[in-house]
Motif scaffolding. Structure first.
Motif, short mmCIF file in Angstrom:
data_model
loop_
_atom_site.label_atom_id
_atom_site.label_comp_id
_atom_site.label_asym_id
_atom_site.label_seq_id
_atom_site.Cartn_x
_atom_site.Cartn_y
_atom_site.Cartn_z
N LEU A 1 -5.00 5.24 1.45
CA LEU A 1 -4.19 4.13 0.99
C LEU A 1 -2.82 4.19 1.63
O LEU A 1 -2.28 3.18 2.10
CB LEU A 1 -4.06 4.17 -0.53
CG LEU A 1 -3.27 3.05 -1.18
CD1 LEU A 1 -4.01 1.73 -1.06
CD2 LEU A 1 -3.01 3.35 -2.65
N ALA A 2 -2.28 5.40 1.69
CA ALA A 2 -0.97 5.58 2.30
C ALA A 2 -1.00 5.15 3.75
O ALA A 2 -0.02 4.64 4.29
CB ALA A 2 -0.53 7.05 2.18
N ARG B 1 -7.87 0.68 -1.13
CA ARG B 1 -7.25 0.01 -2.28
C ARG B 1 -8.34 -0.47 -3.24
O ARG B 1 -8.28 -0.27 -4.43
CB ARG B 1 -6.41 -1.17 -1.79
CG ARG B 1 -5.42 -1.66 -2.81
CD ARG B 1 -4.59 -2.78 -2.21
NE ARG B 1 -5.42 -3.94 -1.92
CZ ARG B 1 -5.70 -4.89 -2.82
NH1 ARG B 1 -5.21 -4.80 -4.03
NH2 ARG B 1 -6.46 -5.91 -2.48
N ALA C 1 0.71 3.99 -2.90
CA ALA C 1 0.25 5.35 -2.62
C ALA C 1 1.25 6.36 -3.16
O ALA C 1 0.88 7.39 -3.72
CB ALA C 1 0.06 5.55 -1.12
N PRO D 1 0.81 -1.22 0.00
CA PRO D 1 0.00 0.00 0.00
C PRO D 1 0.84 1.27 0.00
O PRO D 1 0.56 2.20 -0.75
CB PRO D 1 -0.83 -0.10 1.28
CG PRO D 1 -0.89 -1.55 1.57
CD PRO D 1 0.36 -2.17 1.03
N ARG D 2 1.88 1.31 0.84
CA ARG D 2 2.64 2.55 0.96
C ARG D 2 3.29 2.92 -0.37
O ARG D 2 3.24 4.05 -0.83
CB ARG D 2 3.71 2.38 2.05
CG ARG D 2 4.31 3.69 2.49
CD ARG D 2 4.95 3.51 3.84
NE ARG D 2 4.01 2.87 4.79
CZ ARG D 2 3.67 3.41 5.95
NH1 ARG D 2 4.20 4.54 6.31
NH2 ARG D 2 2.82 2.82 6.75
N THR E 1 -6.17 8.28 -1.93
CA THR E 1 -4.73 8.10 -1.87
C THR E 1 -4.17 8.27 -0.45
O THR E 1 -3.40 7.43 0.02
CB THR E 1 -4.01 9.01 -2.88
OG1 THR E 1 -4.66 8.87 -4.14
CG2 THR E 1 -2.55 8.66 -3.03
N ASP F 1 0.44 9.08 -5.98
CA ASP F 1 0.70 10.48 -5.69
C ASP F 1 1.53 11.11 -6.80
O ASP F 1 1.24 12.20 -7.27
CB ASP F 1 1.46 10.57 -4.36
CG ASP F 1 1.34 11.96 -3.78
OD1 ASP F 1 0.19 12.47 -3.79
OD2 ASP F 1 2.36 12.51 -3.35
#
Lengths: 540, 198
Positions: free
Chosen positions: A382-383, A390, A313, A309-310, A379, A317
């Motif tokens: 998600l981060a 997601r 994201a 996820p990170r 976003t 971005d």
């Protein structure tokens, strides 16, 4: 086929079914003809003339009797400026005739039509002309063009995305496969466009694609030149996308993409409207920005599916930061293109073209709304590692994909009808109506239509009708006519008209010699403000 | 004609040469035409831009033999402070129009209207005699502009509408040569400075 694939196919078919029927009116506009539609002539005409708003290439132009047989022993079809002429070597017997024609305009769109006229007797009762319908090839051309738009955007966009996004290996692979497939489909589509376009122009049957004539007709239009750039571009891109794209090969891909964008500039309304440099730049910017957005969706979806996820994201971005700029450029270029095409705000609401443009813009705004939600809400979540975000993002991307295909369909439909620019162009025209003569002239937004009956030497009645800048009947406070026949040094004939019906009436006994009489109609907006309308009237 | 210029340029002796040259240019071409000039016309060909000037419109003939019974003149845009010469023979009426923007007159008075049309009527001017219809007005400060005074001459039978003006950008001499009933006109020339600064 996987689920998104089915979804997209359905959208394409729906969009095609929805937009194709309105195609009936295409580029060139028939302004008038000699003899005019439904006219009763006293004698057989020596030739037939069609008058268009722009230069056209004739495909066919025939006179048929009511049995459908060609008559009049026609000579060769000639084009002179915006006129298409068909000389007749034989006299037509008294009766009703059908004129049928088909022409192609500068931007590859064929238009056709038919009308009736009669010689020596009234029109045969009940005689009717079959409506010239959009043929099956119109649908093929539409779908092919939609496919072409989509794959060219995906191909060109993939090259850009590869450069601007740092994708994980798997998504990058997918992107390259997208680029490869797009290039191959584009290759086929560029070629099919020529054959199908030609078949549409000739209104050919189902086998027309195997007929050399269709291909020659298609290649003769701007589609030929477009393919000349597009095919090599697609080949370069297809070749480059197989390798793993070191810098040198990336340059090849970029050249291929550039060629494909250039091929778009060679055809269509937007590319042929004035000023050419501005429109070409704007169309190019529009295509490149749309391409970037469209092509990024598939790899982004892959990123969301596979990556932590990170990291996803961060990529999302990165994309939205570029997307903001490209959206601004999309908007501005789209605005400029529409401005040139529509030219007058009111036309947006009254024309078909405006309606379709409205739909396109509305769809785009929805897309923009979705993108904004992705950026501002999903976003960040998600981060923060939310699984729900997601899934929502993946769904959003799927919807964006569908929306873009619909926007493309609307864009393709914009290339089909007559843009208001062509409708707004006015021209003075003069028509021999057989039982009389009619001529129109324009001055400072006002028009005067002069009708002379019977337009033969001796007693004549002249009616003048004025319309104002708003297109409505305009009542001048006074109307006068000065007439002269320069060829015979006759001048100084001056008549003041009487208001009658919606116009002004004049009796003319002064047409004593046949020839091209010059008439200056003086229309008085008020006592002092006079408009001059100069027309030439043929007296026989 | 020279006298008229002399009066309005007492302190501007320097300008004589230029005015004469300008006059020669416009007038020489017109003078040739003037020999057969049978249209309504202004008695001079040039006046000072931005100055109060006399405009004298002359009606040289009737309508195909019929005597003239009224003359109407429309005042062009930018011509203000119209004062009509007193005339014992004709009834004089005016019609007013709103100014696009109110302006300050002498003494700071706010002026919102100006003369739109002057009508001389109630007399009979026989064919074969000419008559002057005179007024004073402040000319717009637009050197080089040609002012067109559209004039309608009504007769016992028929009329002349001296209202035709050339299209923008058209050759004026060409226009004057071919127009059957052109409007009367005068050219505004630079006087170095305007008489009034409004």
């Amino acid at each position: 086929m996987n689920r998104p694939g089915v979804f997209i196919t359905m959208l394409v078919v729906l969009a095609a079914a929805w937009l194709v029927p309105v195609q009936a009116q295409a580029h060139a506009v028939l302004l008038g003809s000699t003899p005019a539609a439904e006219q009763q002539l006293e004698r057989s005409p020596p030739e037939l003339i069609l008058n268009f708003n722009e230069n056209v290439g004739p495909i066919h132009f025939r006179v048929l009797d009511l049995a459908g047989d060609e008559v009049g022993d026609p000579g060769e079809i000639r084009t002179e400026g915006n006129n298409v002429q068909l000389p007749l070597n034989a006299t037509l017997e008294n009766g009703t005739y059908v004129v049928t024609w088909r022409v192609v305009s500068a931007d590859t769109h064929p238009v056709g039509g038919s009308y009736l006229f009669s010689v020596g007797e009234p029109l045969a009762a009940g005689a009717q002309v079959a409506v010239d319908e959009a043929n099956a090839w119109t649908a093929v051309v539409f779908v092919n063009r939609l496919v072409l738009y989509a794959v060219v955007l995906l191909g060109v966009g993939s090259v850009l995305v590869l450069r601007v996004l740092e994708l994980p290996v798997k998504a990058a692979m997918l992107l390259r496969r997208q680029m490869h497939a797009s290039a191959l489909i584009a290759l086929v589509s560029f070629v099919v466009a020529i054959g199908a376009g030609g078949a549409e122009i000739l209104a050919g049957g189902l086998g027309a694609l195997f007929d050399g004539a269709s291909w020659r007709a298609g290649a003769g239009t701007t589609l030929g030149g477009s393919a000349l750039l597009g095919v090599p571009g697609a080949l370069l891109l297809a070749w480059a996308s197989r390798a793993s794209l070191p810098t040198s090969i990336f340059a090849v891909a970029a050249i291929g993409a550039a060629l494909m964008v250039l091929s778009f500039l060679l055809t269509g309304h937007a590319a042929t409207a004035q000023p050419v440099w501005l429109m070409a730049t704007m169309v190019a910017v529009h295509v490149v920005c749309a391409a970037l957005w469209f092509a990024a969706l598939l790899p982004l979806a892959a990123v969301l599916g596979e990556t932590a996820p990170r990291r996803s994201a961060a990529i999302m971005d990165q994309f939205s930061r570029i997307a903001v700029w490209s959206v601004a450029a999309l908007f501005i270029s789209g605005f400029v293109i529409s401005w040139v095409q529509v030219s007058e705000l009111g036309l947006l609401f009254t024309t078909d073209y405006g309606f379709r443009l409205g739909i396109k813009v509305a769809l785009f705004l929805v897309l923009l709304g979705l993108a904004a939600r992705n950026k501002s809400q999903l976003t960040p979540r998600l981060a923060a590692g939310a699984e729900q975000a997601r899934k929502s993002l993946k769904n959003a991307i799927r919807i964006e994909y569908g929306l873009i295909v619909l926007i493309l369909a609307a864009a393709v439909s914009l290339t089909l009808p007559v843009p208001p620019r062509a409708i707004a162009e006015q021209s003075a025209m003069e028509v021999d109506t057989g039982t009389g003569y009619s001529a129109t002239a324009e001055q400072r937004g006002y028009t005067a239509r002069v009708e002379v009956t019977p337009a033969r030497t001796g007693e004549n009645m002249v009616m003048v009708y004025f319309t104002g800048p708003d297109g409505e009947t305009f009542r001048m406070v006074r109307a006068a006519i000065r007439a002269s026949l320069p060829a015979a040094s006759i001048e100084g004939i001056y008549k003041v008209g009487h208001a009658m019906g919606g116009g002004y009436h004049f009796d003319f006994n002064e047409f004593v010699i046949p020839g091209a009489w010059e008439m200056r109609v003086e229309g008085f907006v008020d006592d002092f403000e006079m408009l001059r309308f100069d027309v030439t009237v043929q007296i026989r | 004609m020279l006298l008229a210029f002399a009066i309005y340029s007492e302190s501007e002796m320097m300008k004589y040469t230029r005015i004469l040259l300008g006059m020669a240019a416009v007038a020489s071409t017109l003078m040739v035409g003037q020999l057969t000039w049978a249209h309504a016309y202004v008695h001079v060909t040039e006046v000072y831009a931005g100055w109060r000037q006399d405009i004298e419109i002359r009606i040289p003939h009737g309508c195909y033999g019929s005597p003239t019974n009224s003359v109407r003149v429309r005042i062009p845009d930018g011509v203000v402070s119209v004062v009509i010469e007193h005339n014992r023979d004709w009834n004089i009426e005016t019609r007013m129009r709103k100014l696009p923007e109110p302006r300050r007159g002498e003494g700071g008075v706010l002026i919102t209207e100006t003369v739109d049309e002057i009508i001389w009527s109630g007399n009979s001017l026989p064919e074969g005699r000419f008559e002057r219809f005179t007024f004073r007005a402040v000319m717009p400060n637009e050197p080089g502009r040609i002012l067109w005074f559209r004039t309608i001459q009504a007769c016992d039978e028929g009329e002349h509408r001296w209202v035709d003006i050339p299209d923008e950008g058209a050759n004026i001499l060409e226009f004057l040569r071919s127009a059957p009933e052109p409007a009367a006109f005068v050219k505004l020339v630079d006087a170095g400075r305007p008489q009034y600064d409004y």
